[in-house]
Write an enzyme that holds these catalytic residues in place. Sequence first.
Site, PDB file in Angstrom:
ATOM      1  N   LYS A  35       1.707  40.564  -9.205  1.00  0.00           N
ATOM      2  CA  LYS A  35       1.723  39.299  -9.820  1.00  0.00           C
ATOM      3  C   LYS A  35       2.465  38.134  -9.107  1.00  0.00           C
ATOM      4  CE  LYS A  35       6.548  40.294 -11.961  1.00  0.00           C
ATOM      5  NZ  LYS A  35       7.142  40.495 -13.196  1.00  0.00           N
ATOM      6  N   TYR A 263      21.272  13.126   4.778  1.00  0.00           N
ATOM      7  CA  TYR A 263      21.729  12.443   3.650  1.00  0.00           C
ATOM      8  C   TYR A 263      23.453  12.930   3.355  1.00  0.00           C
ATOM      9  CZ  TYR A 263      16.932  11.505   2.492  1.00  0.00           C
ATOM     10  OH  TYR A 263      15.703  11.040   2.458  1.00  0.00           O
TER      11      TYR A 263
END
Length: 372
Positions: A35, A263
């Site tokens: 999955k 940043y």
Amino acid sequence: MHRGAVAEIDLAAISGNLRAIKERTQNKNVVAVVKADAYGHGSIEVARRLVKAGADFLSVAFCEEAKELRHSGINTPIIVLFDPDPEYVINYNLIPVVSDKKAALLLSKEAEKRHKKVTIHIKVDTGMGRLGIIDSPAQDILEIANLNGIIIDGLMSHFSDSDAPDLSFAQSQIARFNTLREELTENGLNIRKFHMANSAAIMSMPESHFDAVRPGLLLYGVSPFEDSAGSSLSDDFPFVQAMSLKTRLVALRKVPSGTPISYGRKFITKRESLIGVISIGYADGYFRSFSNNAEVLVRGKRLPITGRVCMDLTMIDLTDIKHEVTSNDEVAIMGRQGNEFIGAHELAQKANTISYEILTSLGRAAKKLYKN
């Protein structure tokens, strides 16, 4: 130029991991969990290799995942864990997991309408608290067994904490499962496959192996025991991490002492530095929590992430590399270079998460290359 990283998937490692699981469980049936794009490794290529290597069943979360495998030519039995959609089940010859009588009734009606038989597995809730029959499970299962068009081939449950240091609750789940099995047998219902063991239980609780096991993380060579630092590298862990993640340098920049990087100016150079800009960011599944926290490998040497991880780019400090670095140098985000190894477990600890999230986040966003 593609964005982000490249995930190299070692299919031979996945085959070897499946063999190791078979050996550990004395050749029990293996329900191979593919999955979520095979935990980020690529469901079609991984499923093909697992089938070739001897997986008895494949398992996905939703019918759309099973449809993709069927369209790729995979005919192995596929168990669908959470999505017993009657049309998909019959159209693609799937084995749905049924968690309540309502779902079983819908399947029975569709099977009768099409003059088909539907093979199902039933899930019981022994303590996970998510899905599964919880009240009077034996009575409900016996009623489901009498529905037209329904064949019960398996009974399953799910551990809530089989990776915990204290396995007492997991043991109580096994006891409930065994009691139910005995009750069903006493009432004349003999189900062929009882399965409960996930990767952690495969490793730690042989009594949970029953008739089949459901490995996920172990297939991909990563330890399910997140609180055991380095457990994937221990001598008694016979599994090999199948995914390596690599990227490239976009730029090399020599900057003076006192230069802020990225940043928020959360990293400021304390010396003249060589800063590398690499092609991966949080849009590529590389967590922002790796800012000033994680490391990468260049020329077999660990190097720190410097400053905040950006959407598309991340900076690393190359100053301590003794030889000239070029834009052709490979940057390993996860995997091995020389004697150094960065595993999913290490990255999970840095990000305060689990290896499952590392693999699915990084793998699904990356371009994939497969090697045999």
